[in-house]
Design an enzyme around this catalytic site. Structure first.
Site, PDB file in Angstrom:
ATOM      1  N   GLN A 143     167.369 143.487  89.101  1.00  0.00           N
ATOM      2  CA  GLN A 143     168.617 144.249  88.869  1.00  0.00           C
ATOM      3  C   GLN A 143     169.819 143.302  88.998  1.00  0.00           C
ATOM      4  O   GLN A 143     169.669 142.104  89.259  1.00  0.00           O
ATOM      5  CB  GLN A 143     168.741 145.376  89.901  1.00  0.00           C
ATOM      6  CG  GLN A 143     168.848 144.872  91.333  1.00  0.00           C
ATOM      7  CD  GLN A 143     168.961 145.975  92.373  1.00  0.00           C
ATOM      8  OE1 GLN A 143     168.438 147.064  92.195  1.00  0.00           O
ATOM      9  NE2 GLN A 143     169.642 145.692  93.474  1.00  0.00           N
ATOM     10  N   TYR A 196     177.083 135.690 105.743  1.00  0.00           N
ATOM     11  CA  TYR A 196     176.972 135.616 104.276  1.00  0.00           C
ATOM     12  C   TYR A 196     177.807 134.430 103.778  1.00  0.00           C
ATOM     13  O   TYR A 196     177.343 133.614 102.974  1.00  0.00           O
ATOM     14  CB  TYR A 196     177.492 136.931 103.656  1.00  0.00           C
ATOM     15  CG  TYR A 196     177.420 136.994 102.152  1.00  0.00           C
ATOM     16  CD1 TYR A 196     176.252 137.400 101.509  1.00  0.00           C
ATOM     17  CD2 TYR A 196     178.520 136.653 101.358  1.00  0.00           C
ATOM     18  CE1 TYR A 196     176.184 137.468 100.123  1.00  0.00           C
ATOM     19  CE2 TYR A 196     178.458 136.717  99.979  1.00  0.00           C
ATOM     20  CZ  TYR A 196     177.288 137.129  99.367  1.00  0.00           C
ATOM     21  OH  TYR A 196     177.220 137.185  97.984  1.00  0.00           O
ATOM     22  N   ASN A 232     179.985 143.972  89.871  1.00  0.00           N
ATOM     23  CA  ASN A 232     179.572 145.378  89.928  1.00  0.00           C
ATOM     24  C   ASN A 232     178.040 145.515  89.931  1.00  0.00           C
ATOM     25  O   ASN A 232     177.436 145.706  88.880  1.00  0.00           O
ATOM     26  CB  ASN A 232     180.180 146.100  88.719  1.00  0.00           C
ATOM     27  CG  ASN A 232     180.095 147.589  88.877  1.00  0.00           C
ATOM     28  OD1 ASN A 232     179.676 148.091  89.925  1.00  0.00           O
ATOM     29  ND2 ASN A 232     180.468 148.303  87.839  1.00  0.00           N
TER      30      ASN A 232
HETATM   31  N1  LIG Z   1     177.648 141.392  93.531  1.00  0.00           N
HETATM   32  C1  LIG Z   1     178.548 140.587  94.030  1.00  0.00           C
HETATM   33  O1  LIG Z   1     179.688 140.983  94.312  1.00  0.00           O
HETATM   34  C2  LIG Z   1     178.237 139.124  94.210  1.00  0.00           C
HETATM   35  C3  LIG Z   1     179.303 138.226  94.300  1.00  0.00           C
HETATM   36  C4  LIG Z   1     179.021 136.877  94.481  1.00  0.00           C
HETATM   37  C5  LIG Z   1     177.719 136.443  94.584  1.00  0.00           C
HETATM   38  N2  LIG Z   1     176.697 137.350  94.514  1.00  0.00           N
HETATM   39  C6  LIG Z   1     175.346 136.832  94.663  1.00  0.00           C
HETATM   40  O2  LIG Z   1     174.626 137.081  93.478  1.00  0.00           O
HETATM   41  C7  LIG Z   1     173.240 137.180  93.763  1.00  0.00           C
HETATM   42  C8  LIG Z   1     172.683 138.442  93.125  1.00  0.00           C
HETATM   43  O3  LIG Z   1     173.296 139.548  93.745  1.00  0.00           O
HETATM   44  P1  LIG Z   1     173.505 140.954  93.032  1.00  0.00           P
HETATM   45  O4  LIG Z   1     174.925 141.287  93.166  1.00  0.00           O
HETATM   46  O5  LIG Z   1     172.869 140.982  91.713  1.00  0.00           O
HETATM   47  O6  LIG Z   1     172.712 141.844  94.108  1.00  0.00           O
HETATM   48  P2  LIG Z   1     171.625 142.982  93.928  1.00  0.00           P
HETATM   49  O7  LIG Z   1     171.373 143.520  95.290  1.00  0.00           O
HETATM   50  O8  LIG Z   1     172.033 143.915  92.856  1.00  0.00           O
HETATM   51  O9  LIG Z   1     170.352 142.166  93.406  1.00  0.00           O
HETATM   52  C9  LIG Z   1     169.690 141.255  94.225  1.00  0.00           C
HETATM   53  C10 LIG Z   1     168.224 141.209  93.820  1.00  0.00           C
HETATM   54  O10 LIG Z   1     167.571 140.290  94.687  1.00  0.00           O
HETATM   55  C11 LIG Z   1     166.357 140.869  95.129  1.00  0.00           C
HETATM   56  N3  LIG Z   1     165.976 140.328  96.422  1.00  0.00           N
HETATM   57  C12 LIG Z   1     166.580 140.510  97.622  1.00  0.00           C
HETATM   58  N4  LIG Z   1     165.890 139.886  98.585  1.00  0.00           N
HETATM   59  C13 LIG Z   1     164.827 139.300  97.997  1.00  0.00           C
HETATM   60  C14 LIG Z   1     163.746 138.531  98.470  1.00  0.00           C
HETATM   61  N5  LIG Z   1     163.604 138.256  99.768  1.00  0.00           N
HETATM   62  N6  LIG Z   1     162.845 138.077  97.579  1.00  0.00           N
HETATM   63  C15 LIG Z   1     162.951 138.367  96.262  1.00  0.00           C
HETATM   64  N7  LIG Z   1     163.952 139.097  95.747  1.00  0.00           N
HETATM   65  C16 LIG Z   1     164.877 139.574  96.616  1.00  0.00           C
HETATM   66  C17 LIG Z   1     166.632 142.364  95.219  1.00  0.00           C
HETATM   67  O11 LIG Z   1     165.433 143.135  95.184  1.00  0.00           O
HETATM   68  C18 LIG Z   1     167.519 142.562  93.985  1.00  0.00           C
HETATM   69  O12 LIG Z   1     166.762 142.863  92.841  1.00  0.00           O
HETATM   70  C19 LIG Z   1     173.121 137.142  95.284  1.00  0.00           C
HETATM   71  O13 LIG Z   1     172.782 135.835  95.699  1.00  0.00           O
HETATM   72  C20 LIG Z   1     174.518 137.495  95.753  1.00  0.00           C
HETATM   73  O14 LIG Z   1     174.809 136.981  97.025  1.00  0.00           O
HETATM   74  C21 LIG Z   1     176.919 138.675  94.333  1.00  0.00           C
END
Ligand SMILES: NC(=O)c1ccc[n+]([C@@H]2O[C@H](COP(=O)([O-])OP(=O)(O)OC[C@H]3O[C@@H](n4cnc5c(N)ncnc54)[C@H](O)[C@@H]3O)[C@@H](O)[C@H]2O)c1
Length: 266
Positions: free
Chosen positions: A15, A151, A187
């Site tokens: 996702q 984080y 988002n």
């Molecule tokens: N959404 C934001 O605002 C944002 C901003 C900056 C950086 N990020 C980074 O982007 C990346 C993706 O985040 P996102 O926003 O898509 O989050 P999300 O929660 O929508 O998706 C994260 C995915 O990682 C998977 N996951 C979590 N732990 C896991 C594990 N131990 N092993 C395998 N899969 C695992 C989850 O099942 C999920 O499908 C992350 O590293 C997050 O820190 C997100």
């Protein structure tokens, strides 16, 4: 790198940002190994991608990236299935300030491990074709994040590791470019965690401040992060770069002072 027929491994691909990256890679003609802890949503995502791209272009591997054996096994399965590996996107991440060791384990240690395993497969010296590794950090890797200190630390770690290893990769002629992407707020479902005590712990008290911060930055659409990824993959000049993505400035690069740590000896 020309992306057609290349093989990518994307962690956290079920996702959010990882899924948008998988979609963009498939649109460019890649084959993608989808790696995620969440088997239910992962399989659902593969089914959706199959409708657009056919069943042969992806493989879903359920895997907890924080488990060394499972992560190694995921790389092995994807390499054996598609016969090569060219791109690794270490994207899986969590927001958990209460159980904060897990945050370091998934956001930093697993990214380090994923990078090292990726190098083992892709390094020209080992018979690989070279490749590109992209580690998903965050704007929180470049500035303080007062309500998410761990984080923030994990993402600072990703940036330091990525930039350092990029230098070694070039010096050691690995044939691998290593870069990081730092999005502002995107988002995706991860943002729901800021409402939960089980994720925020003592910092739940600052929920409104965090929400206001998110509102002032605005929300980025996941496909924009995937656009940044494709830009890094296609531009062979990029190594050790930190791409920032914000609503105000879109896709752009962070400028650091130029010199890495080095010996004082003349
Ligand atoms: N959404 C934001 O605002 C944002 C901003 C900056 C950086 N990020 C980074 O982007 C990346 C993706 O985040 P996102 O926003 O898509 O989050 P999300 O929660 O929508 O998706 C994260 C995915 O990682 C998977 N996951 C979590 N732990 C896991 C594990 N131990 N092993 C395998 N899969 C695992 C989850 O099942 C999920 O499908 C992350 O590293 C997050 O820190 C997100």
């Amino acid at each position: 790198m020309h992306l057609k027929d290349k093989v990518a491994l994307v962690t956290g691909a079920a996702q959010g940002i990882g899924n948008a990256c998988a979609q963009a890679l498939l649109e460019k003609g890649c084959k993608v190994g989808l790696v995620d802890l969440n088997a239910e949503v992962g399989k659902e995502s593969k089914n959706n991608l199959d409708k657009q791209f056919g069943t042969q272009r992806t493989i879903f591997i359920p895997c907890d990236v924080s488990n060394e054996e499972q992560l190694k096994d995921a790389f092995k399965k994807i390499f054996e299935h598609f016969g090569r590996l060219d791109i690794v996107v270490n994207n899986a991440g969590v927001n958990n300030e209460k159980n904060w060791e897990v945050t370091v384990q998934i956001n930093l240690i697993s990214v380090i491990r994923g990078t090292y395993i990726g190098i083992d497969y892709m390094k020209t010296e080992n018979g690989g074709n070279g490749g590109v590794i992209v580690n998903i950090a965050s704007l929180a890797g470049l500035m303080p994040a007062p309500f998410q200190p761990v984080y923030c630390a994990s993402k600072h770690g990703v940036i330091g590791f990525t930039r350092s290893l990029a230098i070694i990769s070039k010096t050691g002629k690995y044939g691998i470019r290593i870069n990081a992407i730092c999005p502002a707020f995107v988002n995706t479902p991860i943002l729901k965690t800021i409402e939960k005590e089980e994720n925020m712990g003592q910092y739940l008290a600052y929920k409104e401040e965090l929400k206001n911060m998110i509102e002032s930055y605005g929300l980025l659409p996941p496909p924009l992060i995937a656009e940044g990824l494709i830009k890094i993959l296609e531009d062979d000049s990029l190594n050790g770069e930190v791409m920032k993505i914000t609503t105000k400035q879109g896709i752009h690069f962070h400028e650091f002072s130029p010199q890495p740590l080095q010996s004082n000896k003349q």
